[in-house]
Design a protein around this motif. Structure first.
Motif, mmCIF file in Angstrom:
data_model
loop_
_atom_site.group_PDB
_atom_site.id
_atom_site.type_symbol
_atom_site.label_atom_id
_atom_site.label_comp_id
_atom_site.label_asym_id
_atom_site.label_seq_id
_atom_site.Cartn_x
_atom_site.Cartn_y
_atom_site.Cartn_z
ATOM 1 N N VAL A 88 16.028 9.822 7.286
ATOM 2 C CA VAL A 88 17.114 9.553 8.228
ATOM 3 C C VAL A 88 18.432 9.363 7.487
ATOM 4 C CG1 VAL A 88 17.977 7.909 9.940
ATOM 5 C CG2 VAL A 88 15.587 8.599 9.980
ATOM 6 N N LEU A 89 18.385 8.706 6.328
ATOM 7 C CA LEU A 89 19.599 8.523 5.533
ATOM 8 C C LEU A 89 20.218 9.867 5.173
ATOM 9 C CD1 LEU A 89 21.582 6.873 3.801
ATOM 10 C CD2 LEU A 89 19.898 6.944 1.956
ATOM 11 N N ILE A 90 19.383 10.811 4.751
ATOM 12 C CA ILE A 90 19.894 12.136 4.395
ATOM 13 C C ILE A 90 20.507 12.808 5.618
ATOM 14 C CG2 ILE A 90 19.238 14.438 3.581
ATOM 15 C CD1 ILE A 90 17.050 13.089 1.920
ATOM 16 N N GLU A 91 19.848 12.688 6.766
ATOM 17 C CA GLU A 91 20.375 13.337 7.972
ATOM 18 C C GLU A 91 21.713 12.741 8.387
ATOM 19 O OE1 GLU A 91 19.097 14.514 12.498
ATOM 20 O OE2 GLU A 91 18.219 12.741 11.588
ATOM 21 N N VAL A 92 21.819 11.411 8.369
ATOM 22 C CA VAL A 92 23.075 10.769 8.755
ATOM 23 C C VAL A 92 24.203 11.211 7.833
ATOM 24 C CG1 VAL A 92 24.278 8.555 8.918
ATOM 25 C CG2 VAL A 92 21.971 8.779 9.830
ATOM 26 N N VAL A 93 23.907 11.318 6.539
ATOM 27 C CA VAL A 93 24.921 11.743 5.571
ATOM 28 C C VAL A 93 25.396 13.163 5.882
ATOM 29 C CG1 VAL A 93 25.261 12.424 3.164
ATOM 30 C CG2 VAL A 93 24.218 10.216 3.704
ATOM 31 N N LEU A 94 24.459 14.078 6.147
ATOM 32 C CA LEU A 94 24.837 15.467 6.414
ATOM 33 C C LEU A 94 25.629 15.603 7.710
ATOM 34 C CD1 LEU A 94 21.593 17.380 5.327
ATOM 35 C CD2 LEU A 94 23.701 17.033 4.038
ATOM 36 N N LEU A 250 22.068 10.334 -4.141
ATOM 37 C CA LEU A 250 23.517 10.402 -4.323
ATOM 38 C C LEU A 250 24.050 11.830 -4.456
ATOM 39 C CD1 LEU A 250 24.259 7.293 -6.577
ATOM 40 C CD2 LEU A 250 24.927 7.668 -4.197
ATOM 41 N N PRO A 251 23.407 12.725 -5.226
ATOM 42 C CA PRO A 251 23.926 14.101 -5.262
ATOM 43 C C PRO A 251 23.924 14.779 -3.895
ATOM 44 C CG PRO A 251 22.384 13.741 -7.063
ATOM 45 C CD PRO A 251 22.298 12.545 -6.176
ATOM 46 N N ILE A 252 22.918 14.456 -3.066
ATOM 47 C CA ILE A 252 22.883 15.011 -1.710
ATOM 48 C C ILE A 252 24.112 14.557 -0.940
ATOM 49 C CG2 ILE A 252 21.600 15.043 0.463
ATOM 50 C CD1 ILE A 252 19.052 14.627 -1.146
ATOM 51 N N VAL A 253 24.434 13.269 -1.059
ATOM 52 C CA VAL A 253 25.607 12.717 -0.375
ATOM 53 C C VAL A 253 26.876 13.409 -0.857
ATOM 54 C CG1 VAL A 253 26.971 10.633 -0.012
ATOM 55 C CG2 VAL A 253 24.474 10.494 -0.053
ATOM 56 N N LEU A 254 26.991 13.585 -2.171
ATOM 57 C CA LEU A 254 28.209 14.140 -2.744
ATOM 58 C C LEU A 254 28.351 15.636 -2.471
ATOM 59 C CD1 LEU A 254 28.058 12.233 -6.145
ATOM 60 C CD2 LEU A 254 29.580 11.749 -4.213
#
Length: 384
Positions: A88-94, A250-254
């Motif tokens: 879910v964290l990855i999805e919210v970031v994207l 973090l790289p996914i977020v960036l």
């Protein structure tokens, strides 16, 4: 566990490769920023976009891998919760990256969460039940746990997709409504977590481990007697894997900002359906957990399938919708959540089918085929 041994266990060559790939890709985008900010030819745009998506997927598998290790150490439902919250964290970031990027993206949250709902409820569950049902003749879910998931999903999905069109303006909640419903959604989700990890914990555990699952449990180290217990014994590993999970996220977020910009440009050039970016984000996000879910089904762990799928969807709707409403309020963006009648019918059909599938004494491959058929209908609706 001694520190050198712990480092060798956690920092495997694969984990180091994912870290190097993710941070290397981010550094490359920083150095290439002057080029990427200008107009790109179609071949260059799609090549760079494919590369960024590939890096995000590889890093996502790393995040899920560390979450799976934590899941084994913490046990259910805590372990599965760590896994779903990571996704879910990855999805919210994207989604946030797309919303805060250039262009108008008033429906990206709706399209993404709707795609996640259809992928989880039908594609992933259908595939898991099909392969699991063909291998195991007696798959019995914990009906109390599935019932709890469904109770929350009916309410949360109605708040997300149905009520904005009924009580909002132009398919979006008014500011006062958005504040109230975002807060109530978080409270409801928080209460669910308290019950899931507390008084109702047994509702989300396997009813009766199958032969394969029992053999796997026998191979894994169980809790040790004594006041410290298993959690204390594995605390250094849990801390190390948590830090590695964060370093891989973090790289996914960036990278998500560049991905969102290129995705928007590429789909605009080819005239893709409005909902397609949301579908792509959903597929990127849930691909690693799909692999985990199918493995659980092959091992006969049908309640783990439900925990991974239905638990992930509860977390997705319970956290993503409040997050995007908050982003909309802070940035002044309009967040359209109301779905079309066709998609609402598909969503209602999916929830009803899920209740029928998991409400029986056992689930079979035939149930899985029905879920897959609904997903095909969703695909037709997206491109219609």
């Amino acid at each position: 566990m001694p520190t050198p041994s712990l480092l060798r266990t956690v920092l495997t060559p694969t984990a180091v490769f994912r870290l190097a790939l993710g941070w290397g890709a981010f550094l490359a985008t920083v150095l290439a920023a002057p080029v990427l900010s200008g107009p790109l030819t179609a071949p260059v745009l799609w090549t760079v976009l494919a590369g960024i998506v590939a890096v995000i997927v590889v890093c996502s598998f790393g995040v899920v891998g560390q979450a799976e290790h934590l899941a084994r150490r913490l046990g259910d439902p805590y372990g599965t919760l760590v896994l779903t919250l990571s996704i879910v964290l990855i999805e919210v970031v994207l989604i946030a990256a797309v919303m805060l990027g250039p262009g108008e993206h008033a429906t990206i949250a709706r399209d993404s969460v709707m795609a996640v709902s259809m992928i989880i409820l039908n594609l992933v569950v259908g595939t898991a039940l099909l392969v699991g049902g063909l291998r195991h003749a007696d798959l019995r879910p914990n009906r109390a746990g599935v019932s709890a998931y469904l109770a929350l999903l009916v309410v949360l999905l109605a708040v997300a997709f149905a009520f904005p069109g009924l009580i909002g303006t132009g398919g979006a909640y008014r500011p006062g409504q958005a504040v109230a419903l975002a807060a109530l959604t978080v409270v409801l989700y928080g209460f669910f977590l308290v019950r899931q990890t507390g008084a109702q914990r047994a509702d989300f555990q396997e009813v009766r481990p199958s032969t394969a699952a029992a053999a796997q449990q026998a191979r894994e180290p169980g809790p040790e007697p004594g006041p410290a217990g298993t959690a204390a014994r594995h605390r250094p590993e849990v801390v190390a894997r948590t830090l590695l999970l964060v370093a891989t996220v973090l790289p996914i977020v960036l990278l998500s900002h560049d991905m969102a910009t290129l995705l928007d440009d590429g789909f605009a050039r080819v005239g893709a359906p409005v909902a397609l970016p949301g579908v792509v984000i959903a597929m990127i996000v849930f691909l690693p957990e799909t692999v985990t879910t199918v493995r659980a089904a092959l091992g006969g762990e049908i309640q783990r399938v439900s925990n991974l799928c239905h638990g992930a969807l509860v977390s997705t709707v319970g956290l993503t919708v409040p997050a995007v409403l908050t982003i909309g309020l802070v940035t002044g963006q309009r967040v359209i959540l109301a779905e079309s009648p066709a998609h609402l019918v598909l969503l209602g059909t999916s929830l009803l089918l899920t209740a029928v599938t998991f409400g029986g004494r056992r689930v079979t491959a035939l149930h899985g085929s029905a879920h897959l058929m609904v997903f095909v209908l969703y695909g037709l609706a997206v491109f219609s």
